[in-house]
Write a protein that holds these residues in place. Structure first.
Motif, short mmCIF file in Angstrom:
data_model
loop_
_atom_site.label_atom_id
_atom_site.label_comp_id
_atom_site.label_asym_id
_atom_site.label_seq_id
_atom_site.Cartn_x
_atom_site.Cartn_y
_atom_site.Cartn_z
N ILE A 159 -19.39 4.31 -32.04
CA ILE A 159 -20.20 4.14 -32.94
C ILE A 159 -20.72 5.47 -33.47
CG2 ILE A 159 -22.75 3.25 -33.48
CD1 ILE A 159 -22.30 1.35 -31.27
N LEU B 174 -18.11 6.60 -35.93
CA LEU B 174 -18.19 5.65 -37.04
C LEU B 174 -19.09 6.13 -38.13
CD1 LEU B 174 -17.02 2.56 -37.38
CD2 LEU B 174 -19.36 1.77 -37.35
N PHE B 175 -20.14 6.61 -37.76
CA PHE B 175 -21.26 7.23 -38.50
C PHE B 175 -20.93 8.59 -39.13
CE2 PHE B 175 -24.20 3.69 -36.82
CZ PHE B 175 -24.52 3.37 -37.94
N ASP C 268 -18.23 8.33 -41.61
CA ASP C 268 -18.49 7.31 -42.52
C ASP C 268 -17.30 6.33 -42.81
OD1 ASP C 268 -20.32 6.08 -44.09
OD2 ASP C 268 -19.92 7.36 -45.81
#
Lengths: 160, 160
Positions: free
Chosen positions: A47, A50-51, A54
């Motif tokens: 996660i 993912l951030f 982006d």
């Protein structure tokens, strides 16, 4: 070939010209850079990746770099709201796994890729190259085609 | 108007014909059904709605039905991995709020919508209708255009 007379015969209407154009664009021309993680990566770290990167989808690879799974924002959200300890669970537990992955190759068209995205209801496809290792067929991830890629391509088609 | 002689002059090349076609498709022709929730909805219930309805974005409306925010899978994932009690927090705390929303109207083109999606890096746009209430301009949500909508349209363009 069209006659070089300043006009061409209207046997092809706009619709078929457009379809031809859409089908002539190759995945190799539009593919984006994929973000890959290893199977052992925890859901939490996935996660975070993912951030940081982006992106909406992560591709999971084995030690030798070959594709073994795909994990989406949706998969991650589903586990994040459960009671599981996402720092302990590896992504391999929640990912969609080979041979259930929908993939595309460089030689296929943007149309093929978009159709697979729509039909299989996925956000992203890994662009793969087949390679043989130890007598097995493996897939190397060399790119991705996502709904974002197709949306950007659509915008390009609309520019004069 | 083109001469009715079985051919037309090639003043317009393929590229500009394609661009014209792409720009001629209206949002009203392609819009999808939006899923709306109220401001008071908890983050947890919003996530449940997202899965039940199988969408990536929720539109948040006030009591009178007018648009006040947008909440994405990304927004929900971000809060879900924090330590917050997502059953207690209303979506209004995490949503992107008016007037920071990117919207589109029925009369705009699919090209306009796709360009806004790419430029503003969002997954979905609410399709809005302006209405006046109590001397204020409000927005009614009458549809949505998402990356999925554009990808489906792209597939349609490729069909002969």
């Amino acid at each position: 070939a069209r006659p070089r007379v300043g006009y061409f015969f209207a046997g092809k209407n706009t619709k078929s010209l457009l379809a031809e154009k859409v089908r002539s664009i190759k995945v190799s021309e539009i593919k984006a850079v994929p973000v890959v993680i290893k199977e052992e990566t925890s859901v939490y770290d996935a996660i975070v990746t993912l951030f940081l990167e982006d992106v909406g989808t992560l591709f999971v690879v084995q030690e030798d770099g070959s594709l073994c799974g795909v994990v989406s924002r949706k998969d991650l959200l589903k586990i994040a709201i459960g009671n599981a300890d996402i720092r302990q669970i590896p992504v391999s537990v929640i990912m969609t796994r080979m041979p259930n992955l929908v993939t595309v190759t460089m030689e296929e068209s943007a149309f093929d890729a978009a159709r697979k995205i729509v039909e299989h209801q996925v956000d992203a496809l890994p662009v793969v190259k087949l390679k043989e290792a130890e007598g097995k067929v493996k897939y190397e991830v060399v790119g991705k085609v996502t709904k974002t890629t197709i949306t950007k391509l659509f915008v390009e088609l609309g520019r004069v």
